[in-house]
Write a protein that holds these residues in place. Sequence first.
Motif, short mmCIF file in Angstrom:
data_model
loop_
_atom_site.label_atom_id
_atom_site.label_comp_id
_atom_site.label_asym_id
_atom_site.label_seq_id
_atom_site.Cartn_x
_atom_site.Cartn_y
_atom_site.Cartn_z
N LYS A 184 0.83 -1.21 0.00
CA LYS A 184 0.00 0.00 0.00
C LYS A 184 0.87 1.26 0.00
N GLY A 185 1.88 1.25 0.86
CA GLY A 185 2.77 2.41 0.95
C GLY A 185 3.45 2.70 -0.37
N ASN A 240 -2.00 15.11 0.53
CA ASN A 240 -1.54 14.69 1.84
C ASN A 240 -1.77 13.19 1.97
N VAL A 241 -1.01 12.57 2.88
CA VAL A 241 -1.20 11.15 3.16
C VAL A 241 -1.53 11.01 4.64
N SER A 300 -2.21 8.09 7.76
CA SER A 300 -2.05 6.67 8.10
C SER A 300 -2.74 6.39 9.42
N GLN A 340 -4.26 4.79 12.67
CA GLN A 340 -3.87 3.65 13.49
C GLN A 340 -5.13 2.90 13.92
N ASP A 390 -3.78 5.66 3.87
CA ASP A 390 -2.97 4.45 3.85
C ASP A 390 -3.64 3.46 4.81
N TRP A 433 11.49 -5.21 12.05
CA TRP A 433 10.54 -4.57 12.98
C TRP A 433 9.24 -4.18 12.31
N ARG A 434 9.23 -4.13 10.99
CA ARG A 434 8.01 -3.69 10.31
C ARG A 434 6.92 -4.74 10.31
#
Lengths: 496, 496
Positions: B53-54, B70-71, B73, B75, B104, B173-174
């Motif tokens: 997606k990113g 703008n983006v 994301s 949570q 996103d 870590w992602r």
Amino acid sequence: MLDKYERPKREEKEALKAEIKELRARLIEQQQLVRDSKLPILVLVEGWAAAGKGSLINELISEIDPRFYNVTSPQVLPEAQERYPFLYQYAAAIPENGKIMFYDSGWMEGAVRKYLHRDITSSQYKKRIRAVNEFERQLRDAGYIVLKLFLHIGEKEQRKRLTELKEDYETEWRVSEDDLWQHREYKTFLETYDGFMEKTDDLIRWHVLDGENGRQAVRDALKLLVKKIDKALSEGKYNGEPFKEDFPLLTMPKLSEVDLSPVIEEEEYKEELKRLQKRLGELHNVIYHKRIPVILCYEGWDAAGKGGNIRRIAYPLDPRGFDVKPIASPEPHELNRQYLWRFWTRLPRSGHICIFDRTWYGRVMVERLEGFCTEKDWQRAYNEINEFERQLTDWGAVVLKFWMHIDQDEQLARFTARQETPEKQWKITEEDWRNREKWPQYEVAVDEMIAKTSTKNAPWYIIESNDKKYARIRTLRIVVDALEKACEEHIERGLS
Amino acid sequence: MLDKYERPKREEKEALKAEIKELRARLIEQQQLVRDSKLPILVLVEGWAAAGKGSLINELISEIDPRFYNVTSPQVLPEAQERYPFLYQYAAAIPENGKIMFYDSGWMEGAVRKYLHRDITSSQYKKRIRAVNEFERQLRDAGYIVLKLFLHIGEKEQRKRLTELKEDYETEWRVSEDDLWQHREYKTFLETYDGFMEKTDDLIRWHVLDGENGRQAVRDALKLLVKKIDKALSEGKYNGEPFKEDFPLLTMPKLSEVDLSPVIEEEEYKEELKRLQKRLGELHNVIYHKRIPVILCYEGWDAAGKGGNIRRIAYPLDPRGFDVKPIASPEPHELNRQYLWRFWTRLPRSGHICIFDRTWYGRVMVERLEGFCTEKDWQRAYNEINEFERQLTDWGAVVLKFWMHIDQDEQLARFTARQETPEKQWKITEEDWRNREKWPQYEVAVDEMIAKTSTKNAPWYIIESNDKKYARIRTLRIVVDALEKACEEHIERGLS
């Protein structure tokens, strides 16, 4: 301050009541004058747990028109969860012109609690005290009335109140672990509060109120507030003189001394672009993971190529972790607050990269030249900006500032090309031509700005941009180098 | 949708590249037209973990002017930490006119993940799907272009990608626990995503893109976006027809039928005020502790006594837990977004009481009568507001709406008194007199508003306010009763 504090005698009830009534009426009268003269008023109410800060604020606001005030209750988050610089939440809550903002505890509690929790080191704590003094001075100089109150109760009284709260089912939950810990460490807190107040008492004085005599505290707070407002109304909105701290500055060339001839070959450009973007993408992962905040500031002549340059930086970045903030003229609600407010509220979370397309430097360029602020305002701004940026780098941010530099011939060529290319015409306006006529005045302002604000922690880079591709590679290299360094330092300091 | 999905064949690389280049050029051309015609564009990018997606968003924005998009994301917080209604963060991020906002992941991920985590019940999940349909329709009707994309990858491909990410130190870590959990439950997610899309496909269609062919996905997304924009540019900004769901409405009297004679004796007033304020203060503790959100809406004739009434409610409340939001005319950045945006962004955290001094009902009163919006706009608003308020009460909020009612004689008496009392003169303006002349038109609008928006979950109360004191006691009683009930229900539902 607190260790020498002598509790005032309890006063007669009826007389107090009459006095409070009278002061409230005065405050109501002042409301409209404050609104008309656009005075912003900040009332900071600090004090012990269970001292009655909430009730005090409630008594202060009880007759004020609700359109006229707000209350903010900043939280103290554990440092590990903190994603913004220390002053962020306090700066974001400042009142707008003509209104009062009550802080139900604030920056003192934030700094002291974290220090005593050993969440921050004593060197960080000292920096926060410095930041507080800078913040308060900046507000005062922008015409803010700042009233600082500390609501004091003794150790015995605190024990009594906490016990009472805990015994009642409906209020039990209000006593937090932190409150009980504060009570156990009463003496340590006393000393630390005291030290904090002594170190922040020079510019704007602290007033200690007796939390054990609620009505007297209300009367005293009202009295102080009414007096402060009266003084400000009669003297007019304060506009501070420039203040100059000796920030260590880098020696920078004047714009006229910059050689604009460097170019880059197409092949080298393509290779370097690819290599640097790849590396930047990798570094973004590390930055994000290690929660390093990154702030990139773009300024420059019209048509110098800011947009294209920013796109080359943004391309390899994960959109979840960066943001471009275009800065246009301030909106009415932004003009109604200290000028840095609209930048405070746009700061990135830690671990994010924020690219400002134009910045707070508008103050010393367009606002200076177009007379949108007073001379004192922009003269003060150099130092205020250096302080602001130091607060950002103290937070751990990488701050880089780019001046995209072209010469007048190159600008003319680009303006003309824009006007002749239909899909680019929107990029060129009458204003651009007007600004161009003021090139010499702008050059003076830019030279002064770069000379006065190129600090070691937040340096300016003059980017030779007659060749756009050269400029892109140069900027990318600076960003990549700075991020490499930040990641290494982060690991060295054992912060990873 | 997903279960019938046939992956398109991989296309020739060079042709794709040329097509993407062409589409990007088209998008750049559209930029200025979108800005000029003030079209707001929302691009929702949902999809599997590791679907890219990113990267997709990055390819979409890579040549757009940063001032133009703008983006965001959003949570997905665990429900227990959630302090705002379901749609809050998505509604707060909608683009302003003339700009694109890329999400996103968004409301689908928010609803599905919580549902599969068993963080919300299936009945809550259904309500969220309904809310999504309402939200999307409201945006469409306000002229928003909404493009919904789902980036699809197969189970095998997801395993491969997650494994690769985990094996590399810089990207390890992602991969979150949630991602691994999604992979283990791939089939359940597939069904749930699929079901969600089917239930939200009627108004604004979903487009499934092939995440296993990155370039094709970029091309397809660009194509869809360019096409949508072209269509909107040629047809002009959409302004939706009124839509009417049958909300169960309470039977309400017309204003002219309300008996304004009730008064209260001074003694009873004092006693009741004291008693009710004490109880309200106690209830506030419970509300705060149990995290019940409370929204009190004040509307009424000029000089009907809103301010004094609000102060009587606010007096016993802990300032940490309530806020008064005065609503003035919208600022430019507010006018640039769907009209409910400025109310979404002012909603209280759960456990807080928010008092709106004037509200979103301005749409069907002043904006209707002064022509600040089109007839379709305000005709649509009744239903949009009912939906908005149901989303608030589905969240668990107590929503109470007060119309402070006086007659024309009483208003004249109060206007005159204000003009004759120096410290009250600021309260009366030319505009008040002008509004007074339009009393009959306003009465029609208010009657219609109350008839169409007095739902069981968010009722209107017409408060007889010729006697201010009577009005205060009546309002306090309504609030206290409603909060008592909410606290009881909360305990009954085992939510405490």
